[in-house]
Design an enzyme around this catalytic site. Structure first.
Site, PDB file in Angstrom:
ATOM      1  N   LYS A  36      -2.112 -10.394  11.536  1.00 41.16           N
ATOM      2  CA  LYS A  36      -1.010 -11.371  11.610  1.00 41.16           C
ATOM      3  C   LYS A  36      -1.138 -12.223  12.878  1.00 41.16           C
ATOM      4  O   LYS A  36      -0.844 -13.415  12.859  1.00 41.16           O
ATOM      5  CB  LYS A  36       0.345 -10.660  11.589  1.00 41.16           C
ATOM      6  CG  LYS A  36       0.708 -10.116  10.217  1.00 41.16           C
ATOM      7  CD  LYS A  36       2.105  -9.530  10.189  1.00 41.16           C
ATOM      8  CE  LYS A  36       2.385  -8.881   8.851  1.00 41.16           C
ATOM      9  NZ  LYS A  36       3.567  -8.047   8.830  1.00 41.16           N
TER      10      LYS A  36
ATOM     11  N   HIS B 104     -13.235   7.755 -17.397  1.00 38.83           N
ATOM     12  CA  HIS B 104     -14.422   7.048 -17.882  1.00 38.83           C
ATOM     13  C   HIS B 104     -14.943   6.080 -16.819  1.00 38.83           C
ATOM     14  O   HIS B 104     -15.713   5.172 -17.132  1.00 38.83           O
ATOM     15  CB  HIS B 104     -14.085   6.301 -19.172  1.00 38.83           C
ATOM     16  CG  HIS B 104     -13.596   7.226 -20.243  1.00 38.83           C
ATOM     17  ND1 HIS B 104     -14.397   7.697 -21.255  1.00 38.83           N
ATOM     18  CD2 HIS B 104     -12.384   7.828 -20.426  1.00 38.83           C
ATOM     19  CE1 HIS B 104     -13.698   8.521 -22.032  1.00 38.83           C
ATOM     20  NE2 HIS B 104     -12.483   8.620 -21.542  1.00 38.83           N
TER      21      HIS B 104
ATOM     22  N   GLU C 217       0.205   3.203   5.077  1.00 41.68           N
ATOM     23  CA  GLU C 217       0.927   2.649   6.236  1.00 41.68           C
ATOM     24  C   GLU C 217       1.575   3.753   7.068  1.00 41.68           C
ATOM     25  O   GLU C 217       1.727   3.616   8.270  1.00 41.68           O
ATOM     26  CB  GLU C 217       1.999   1.655   5.773  1.00 41.68           C
ATOM     27  CG  GLU C 217       1.402   0.326   5.312  1.00 41.68           C
ATOM     28  CD  GLU C 217       2.438  -0.794   5.150  1.00 41.68           C
ATOM     29  OE1 GLU C 217       3.639  -0.522   5.215  1.00 41.68           O
ATOM     30  OE2 GLU C 217       2.005  -1.947   4.943  1.00 41.68           O
TER      31      GLU C 217
HETATM   32  O1  PA5 Z   1       6.137  -1.772   4.654  1.00 42.35           O
HETATM   33  C1  PA5 Z   1       6.164  -2.849   5.193  1.00 42.35           C
HETATM   34  O2  PA5 Z   1       6.766  -3.041   6.248  1.00 42.35           O
HETATM   35  C2  PA5 Z   1       5.456  -4.033   4.575  1.00 42.35           C
HETATM   36  O3  PA5 Z   1       4.682  -3.726   3.492  1.00 42.35           O
HETATM   37  C3  PA5 Z   1       6.497  -5.043   4.159  1.00 42.35           C
HETATM   38  O4  PA5 Z   1       7.327  -4.466   3.192  1.00 42.35           O
HETATM   39  C4  PA5 Z   1       5.859  -6.309   3.635  1.00 42.35           C
HETATM   40  O5  PA5 Z   1       5.011  -6.853   4.596  1.00 42.35           O
HETATM   41  C5  PA5 Z   1       6.921  -7.331   3.282  1.00 42.35           C
HETATM   42  O6  PA5 Z   1       7.712  -7.590   4.377  1.00 42.35           O
HETATM   43  P1  PA5 Z   1       9.082  -8.309   4.230  1.00 42.35           P
HETATM   44  O7  PA5 Z   1       9.980  -7.461   3.422  1.00 42.35           O
HETATM   45  O8  PA5 Z   1       9.568  -8.472   5.637  1.00 42.35           O
HETATM   46  O9  PA5 Z   1       8.820  -9.629   3.575  1.00 42.35           O
END
Ligand code: PA5
Length: 494
Positions: free
Chosen positions: A481, A367, A338
């Protein structure tokens, strides 16, 4: 006096934590010349990280609603009045942990992505695989703990409910007359994530039907903003009177393990929060050094950046030699993917930057994956993670002396066999100029875990600067999304 002992091709901290980079740096690998050619960029990256540390400002970083947003994760190790982690907030977490001890039977932690992966690391390292099968005495009164919401899996969700209801029966059969108590800890920064909230609602509803034999309490961990900006979860918590912890502003999910998000799980199972933050803090101090060969976060970023950009090593295999560290590799997948997987640089030019992260575990994946690491495309860096000293470490006994092959490995500790396997893997890769490096944790404990995770998080900030990408946003996840929301709505209307 520097707290670092310099050794050729490794940085060893006073704590014993070590970054061995010799198999990634040298002739036929990233060279000293490659690093010195980048000196100016590295100095600028260091300045930018220092600036982030002191002001929270990161050039070009915008929040999801396109407004400038501070980046504050580097403040988290410092428990000070007025900071995101303060003496009061840490005391509140510890009190919460104590309030569960010898009172609550089971905690279910709901969350996904940054609201789950770090929590799983803390649980695995502290509790191991068999925590939920241990007696209350063995758990020092702390509750059992399950995760949910990290997938929308119908079968597992149903089976978790079935399992808890069976536990309720068992408690009654055991002659314990008090109700079975479950604490649902719901972690969501945005407060409305489909995966987390859908499974929470299913489990909450199913368990509540079994009162008074089963008592349910809820704790919400979410953005603390009040009023119009309040998240759905915060509004619910206020309405229902659920206690809350905060996902602080300026701390993205993947950096939140050092905040109340991760620390709430630490509190639930009795992991030493002070030691964990102290490891992170000591690493932060070490990484304020502008000398690249004394700053492991900066050196790690520079070597991996050059490996990717100049030598095409744009896959990173993160390979701990320890079962209970697999979740560190899974946490790192999100951190790397990310943060650095970006279409454009900060000027808007298409760069398609990033390294694809891969989870591997030693010796298991020797393995399975090693064939590809050794003979496949030369596009990988294998990042090993080693634990030097193990608390529990059986000696292989000479139980079958009639089998010479088995007798030969007897008298060795399991940890010795494990390390021979890791080092042999590293050397075999090196013999064919396959890039690899190693982090060594002196022991597997909260302090060294704090050091490691903080180093990795800070390294990402350095690499974002070197690659000139915003390491703190994740615009790519909005694409699905945008499609998913309307589809769910249509489905419901049908
Ligand atoms: O790093 C991020 O922003 C995402 O992985 C969020 O942590 C994940 O989508 C969960 O989001 P939230 O904490 O708003 O439920």
């Amino acid at each position: 006096m520097s707290n670092i002992k310099k050794k050729q091709s490794s940085i060893t901290l006073k704590s014993g934590f070590c970054f061995e980079y010799g198999n990634l740096y040298g002739e036929s690998r990233v060279t000293e010349r490659d690093v010195s050619d980048l000196a100016e960029q590295v100095a600028l990256a260091h300045q930018a990280v220092e600036h982030m540390r002191t002001t929270g400002e990161v050039r070009g970083h915008l929040s999801k609603d396109a407004t400038p947003e501070r980046v504050l994760f580097t403040q988290l190790p410092y428990v000070e009045e007025g900071n995101l982690n303060s003496p009061n907030s840490i005391a509140k977490l510890k009190d919460f942990g104590k309030s569960l001890q010898n009172r609550v039977d089971t905690v279910i932690s709901f969350g996904i992505g940054g609201s789950y992966l770090g929590n799983k690391v803390l649980f695995d390292v502290h509790c191991g695989e068999f925590w939920n099968s241990k007696t209350k005495i063995e758990r020092e009164g702390y509750p059992k703990l399950y995760f949910s919401g990290n997938n929308i899996d119908p079968r597992r969700t149903a089976e978790l409910i079935e399992h808890l209801l069976a536990e309720v029966q068992l408690k009654a059969i055991d002659g314990q007359n008090d109700p079975y108590k479950v604490a649902l800890v719901v972690i969501s920064k945005s407060g409305g994530t489909l995966d987390t909230m859908s499974t929470f609602m299913v489990i909450y509803e199913a368990l509540c039907q079994h009162a008074p034999k089963l008592e349910v309490e809820v704790v919400a961990v979410t953005d603390p903003a009040e009023g119009e900006k309040s998240t759905l979860l915060k509004k619910l918590a206020d309405e229902k009177g659920w206690p809350t912890f905060s996902v602080p502003d300026g701390v993205g999910g993947r950096f939140s393990i050092f905040s109340e998000v991760g620390l709430v799980t630490a509190a639930c199972v009795g992991l030493d929060i002070d030691e964990f933050l102290s490891g992170a803090r000591d690493m932060d101090v070490v990484c304020q050094n502008p000398d690249i060969y004394e700053n492991p976060a900066m050196l790690n970023a520079v070597l991996k950046f050059i490996a990717a950009e100049k030598y095409g090593r744009d896959i990173e295999v993160f390979m701990p030699y320890a079962d209970y560290l697999k979740s560190v590799a899974e946490w790192y997948v999100q951190l790397l993917a990310e943060s650095l997987g970006k279409r454009t640089d900060r000027e808007g030019k298409e760069v398609f930057y990033g390294r694809t992260p891969i989870v591997a575990v030693g010796t298991t994946d020797m393995h399975a994956q090693t064939q590809q690491h050794q003979d496949g495309k030369r596009n990988k860096v294998v990042q090993f993670l080693q634990v030097a000293e193990w608390d529990k470490d059986a000696v292989i006994p000479d139980v079958f002396p009639s089998a010479p092959k088995l007798s030969e490995i007897s008298t060795l500790h399991l940890s010795q066999a494990l390390e021979v396997a890791r080092a042999a893997n590293a050397d075999a890769l090196l013999s064919d100029d396959r890039f690899n490096a190693n982090f060594v944790l002196p022991k597997l404990n909260a302090y060294h875990l704090g050091e490691l995770l903080y180093l990795l998080a800070l390294s990402i900030a350095y690499e974002g600067e070197l690659a000139n990408v915003d390491a703190f946003d994740q615009p790519g996840v909005e694409a699905y999304k945008r499609l998913m929301g309307p589809r769910l709505k249509t489905l419901r209307e049908k």
